[in-house]
Design an enzyme around this catalytic site. Sequence first.
Site, PDB file in Angstrom:
ATOM      1  CE1 TYR A  86      -3.188  -3.003   0.234  1.00  0.00           C
ATOM      2  CE2 TYR A  86      -3.458  -2.444   2.784  1.00  0.00           C
ATOM      3  CZ  TYR A  86      -3.854  -3.177   1.550  1.00  0.00           C
ATOM      4  OH  TYR A  86      -4.762  -4.071   1.699  1.00  0.00           O
ATOM      5  CG  HIS A 143      -0.852  -8.461   0.375  1.00  0.00           C
ATOM      6  ND1 HIS A 143      -0.748  -7.261   0.090  1.00  0.00           N
ATOM      7  CD2 HIS A 143      -2.104  -8.704   0.331  1.00  0.00           C
ATOM      8  CE1 HIS A 143      -1.857  -6.408   0.125  1.00  0.00           C
ATOM      9  NE2 HIS A 143      -2.763  -7.271  -0.124  1.00  0.00           N
ATOM     10  CB  SER A 174      -3.825 -11.812   2.289  1.00  0.00           C
ATOM     11  OG  SER A 174      -4.982 -10.972   1.765  1.00  0.00           O
ATOM     12  CD  GLN A 196      -7.268  -8.592   4.815  1.00  0.00           C
ATOM     13  OE1 GLN A 196      -7.153  -7.517   3.918  1.00  0.00           O
ATOM     14  NE2 GLN A 196      -6.767  -8.353   5.972  1.00  0.00           N
ATOM     15  CG  LEU A 227     -19.295  -1.967   2.272  1.00  0.00           C
ATOM     16  CD1 LEU A 227     -18.971  -0.534   2.856  1.00  0.00           C
ATOM     17  CD2 LEU A 227     -20.420  -2.746   3.049  1.00  0.00           C
ATOM     18  NE  ARG A 232     -15.044  -2.150  -4.968  1.00  0.00           N
ATOM     19  CZ  ARG A 232     -14.829  -2.344  -3.794  1.00  0.00           C
ATOM     20  NH1 ARG A 232     -15.523  -2.908  -3.064  1.00  0.00           N
ATOM     21  NH2 ARG A 232     -13.911  -1.441  -2.937  1.00  0.00           N
ATOM     22  CB  THR A 276     -14.836  -1.360   5.546  1.00  0.00           C
ATOM     23  OG1 THR A 276     -15.591  -0.675   4.642  1.00  0.00           O
ATOM     24  CG2 THR A 276     -15.203  -0.888   7.187  1.00  0.00           C
ATOM     25  CB  THR A 277     -11.197   2.128   3.911  1.00  0.00           C
ATOM     26  OG1 THR A 277     -10.358   3.050   4.413  1.00  0.00           O
ATOM     27  CG2 THR A 277     -11.496   2.058   2.658  1.00  0.00           C
ATOM     28  NE  ARG A 283     -20.371   5.946   3.653  1.00  0.00           N
ATOM     29  CZ  ARG A 283     -21.447   6.065   3.118  1.00  0.00           C
ATOM     30  NH1 ARG A 283     -22.461   5.285   3.900  1.00  0.00           N
ATOM     31  NH2 ARG A 283     -21.671   6.907   2.435  1.00  0.00           N
TER      32      ARG A 283
END
Length: 323
Positions: A86, A143, A174, A196, A227, A232, A276-277, A283
């Site tokens: 990231y 990852h 992940s 994950q 979500l 999406r 989530t973010t 939110r």
Amino acid sequence: MAFQGRSLRTYIAVAAISMVILSALRRFASNTSRTMAPLTITLNDGKQIPWLGFGTGTALYTKDATEAIKVAIANGVTHLDGAQVYANEDSLGAGIIASGKPRSELFVTTKLGKVPEGKTVRDTLVESLKKLQLDYVDLFLIHIPIQHEGKLQSVWKEFEALQKEGLTKSIGVSNFRVKDLNEILEVATVIPAVNQIEYHPYVYKASQPVIELQKKHNIVTASYGGLTPIVRHKGGPVDPVLSSIRERLEKDSGKKVTEGQVLGLWLRALGVVEITTSSKAERVREYVATQSLPELKPEEVEAINEAGSKVHHRVFMKEWIDA
């Protein structure tokens, strides 16, 4: 006798009032612990992982996450999910420091990227810890398995050594498929605590084989992209089911409920951690408030499962996961 009668009536009245007060206090204590303390899930190594996590990928990918992390922590989030790829571990760490939250009250995850030539897995984690300004992470994940083709088993043994050293409390993976998990399980002394993966109703059916393998080994599933049905892939068969459940929850709880919260409750019902973010405080508060909403009914969970199984829609890494 009249005196005794009055004493008895007084005793009964006091006892009744005391029971009412005690009951109210118990309800208050229960509600307080539910809203103030984050829900957690027990990992197979005995550690506790907060059910709700705030991720620094997707919308925050390669961006400064300092303010977003401060907002998340200020609104009750304790589980922070980062990754080497990231490219914002330094701002994740800065956000943690700026929040003033004690390290002991936070759960921090990072994930291994592709290991540079001439470096070890340990080298990359030490570098991540410097960026995060931490002495350890709570969870370290491999990852992306295809970044370590032919080396997954040796990478996993390095992970086990890092846990033993104390640089990470728990270890996991992940985006692992059945074959990836089986590959490291062949040599694992420590079973992965978490996998994950992208997980939402539209990959529910396709994910069943890996979910069943994880259940066999008590590996917790963590979801990203949860979500997807409302952000999406709108207009799918899950939409009316979410709407109906949302209406029922609003009626039963007397609170405003969103379809995003219904999806969170679906994950919770399945024992899946939600990552989530958002950059918006309202939110984040919505995500946190999901923890105090009533649970879904079994038939509601099944209705979402069935509706989601009518469509397959993977957003992330579909080129090789669905191959």
